[in-house]
Design an enzyme around this catalytic site. Structure first.
Site: not given
Ligand code: RFL
Ligand code: PHB
Length: 388
Positions: A72, A199, A291, A295, A383
């Site tokens: 993109h 957005y 989110p 980031k 971004y």
């Molecule tokens: P994770 O993915 O939470 O993984 C942590 C892992 O540790 C395990 N764990 C344990 N294991 C052993 N012993 C324990 N006591 C433990 N406790 C926990 C868990 O089961 C898990 O498998 O953290 P990590 O690796 O730091 O990754 C971070 C990302 O997952 C998170 O920042 C992103 O998903 C955030 N996020 C987005 N980030 C972006 O860069 N771009 C996006 O577009 C974006 N969209 C989003 C998002 C997060 C969302 N939610 C649901 C919070 C959209 C959403 C809706």
């Molecule tokens: C997503 O596709 O899950 C997504 C994209 C952009 C954002 C947050 C989530 O800012």
């Protein structure tokens, strides 16, 4: 058991760290609380910065990403019934890649399996010991049997609810903002409404049109914190989304049954420092962003970049300069992403105390953005991702 680096958590942070360390000849074991399918079923991020893509290339797991990921060059901002494109590539020369976190995780898990590296899924009661010495240990229970791993370093990559940060809770300072709303997300096997992300700032609340591929869409609606997914049958979701889109997007929206629907609260959070002796926190274990700026996953990746470089130096050059500087370097970038995510969130959402004045300020800010090249440059460079 003995390893060089014990990694807690098989999310993107833990898996990417494990793969990079393996490439540098550093032995590691990952302990994950859940099973593999559970980890793969979590629908989360979708947008990768160019730097994150570079790290996945370095880890040797970018082949499918390059084949299936969507490049993109811009995003769209919609307000007052009209859409405005921000050309991020024109502003910065860089792009972002749309490729789901689920796919990144799968590619990393497959590479780990292929390399024959040890991952213990369903590791219960993980506990961290002796990280204030140079002989840390990690204990866990698997199938009712207790185990202990001796290591040089522990990497706490276990997300916001993990055990690593809890193990040092008396030694950290935390900074937090909880937003008075959440995001209700829906995934569907329908073509995206537009080739780029939209957005939407709307008086009924924020809405985001995103995607996972040319045939799979991801949409989000700002919702109250006490909302339940059960109150949102698909029809109601699509109706509300249409009301928040500009007329052209509402007309073009293709609806269909949901594959997944979930609610996530929005939070800004930072724990300082990120290093305690031989324990290092990375990713959501140390910080959370709302989110809106896409980031979270990208910050997890930049932490892993700093940490993997520091550990490489530690082993190859017997130098602790990198590990001593890890927390300072990582937090410098973390706080800039916190600021950007907070700013995007403030500009795009309707807050309970949004009055006529603050609505006008939001619209003025958006108008300034779409009219000023300087403002577009600032949004774009954040971004697409600040340099490491
Ligand atoms: P994770 O993915 O939470 O993984 C942590 C892992 O540790 C395990 N764990 C344990 N294991 C052993 N012993 C324990 N006591 C433990 N406790 C926990 C868990 O089961 C898990 O498998 O953290 P990590 O690796 O730091 O990754 C971070 C990302 O997952 C998170 O920042 C992103 O998903 C955030 N996020 C987005 N980030 C972006 O860069 N771009 C996006 O577009 C974006 N969209 C989003 C998002 C997060 C969302 N939610 C649901 C919070 C959209 C959403 C809706
Ligand atoms: C997503 O596709 O899950 C997504 C994209 C952009 C954002 C947050 C989530 O800012």
């Amino acid at each position: 058991m003995r390893t060089q680096v014990a990694i807690i958590g098989a999310g993107p942070a833990g898996l990417l760290l494990g793969q990079l360390l393996h490439r540098y000849g550093i032995d590691n074991i990952i302990l994950e609380r859940k099973d593999r399918d559970y980890v793969l079923a979590r629908i989360r991020a979708g947008v990768l910065e160019q730097g994150t893509v570079g790290l996945l290339e370095e880890a040797g797991v970018a082949a499918r990403l390059h084949h299936e990921g969507l490049i993109h060059h811009g995003i769209e901002l919609a307000f007052g019934g009209a859409r405005h494109r921000i050309d991020m590539t024109k502003a910065t020369g860089k792009t972002v890649t749309v490729y789901g976190q689920t796919e990144v995780t799968r590619d990393l898990m497959d590479a780990r399996d292929k390399a024959g590296l040890a991952t213990v899924y369903e590791a219960g009661d993980v506990s961290l010991h002796g990280f204030d010495s140079d002989r840390p240990r990690v204990r866990y229970v698997k199938d009712g049997v207790s185990h202990e791993i001796a290591c040089d370093v522990i990497a706490g990559c276990d997300g916001f609810h993990g055990v690593s940060r809890q193990s040092v809770k008396d030694a950290i300072t935390t900074f937090e903002r909880i937003y008075p709303f959440g995001w209700l997300g829906l995934l569907s096997e329908t073509p995206p409404v537009s080739p780029e992300l939209i957005y939407n700032n709307h008086e009924r609340g924020f809405a985001l049109c995103s995607m996972r591929s040319n045939t799979r869409s991801r949409y989000y609606l700002q919702c109250p914190l006490d909302e339940h997914v059960d109150n949102w049958p698909d029809e109601k979701f699509w109706d509300e989304l249409k009301r928040r889109l500009d007329p052209q997007a509402a007309d073009h929206l293709v609806t269909g049954p949901s594959i997944e629907k979930s609610i996530a609260p929005l939070r800004s959070f930072v724990a300082e420092p990120m290093r305690f002796g031989r324990l290092f926190l990375a990713g959501d274990a140390a910080h959370i962003v709302p989110p809106t700026g896409a980031k979270g996953l990208n910050l997890a990746a930049s932490d892993v970049h700093y940490l993997s470089q520091a550990l490489r130096e530690f082993y190859a050059e017997k130098s602790s300069a990198g590990i001593d500087d890890y927390s300072r370097r990582a937090l410098g970038r973390v706080w800039k992403a916190e600021r950007f995510s907070w700013w995007m969130t403030s500009m795009m959402h309707r807050f309970p105390d949004t009055d006529a004045f603050s609505s006008r300020i939001q619209i003025a800010e958006l108008n300034y953005l779409v009219e000023s090249e300087a403002a577009q440059m600032s949004l774009s460079e954040n971004y697409v991702g600040l340099p490491y």
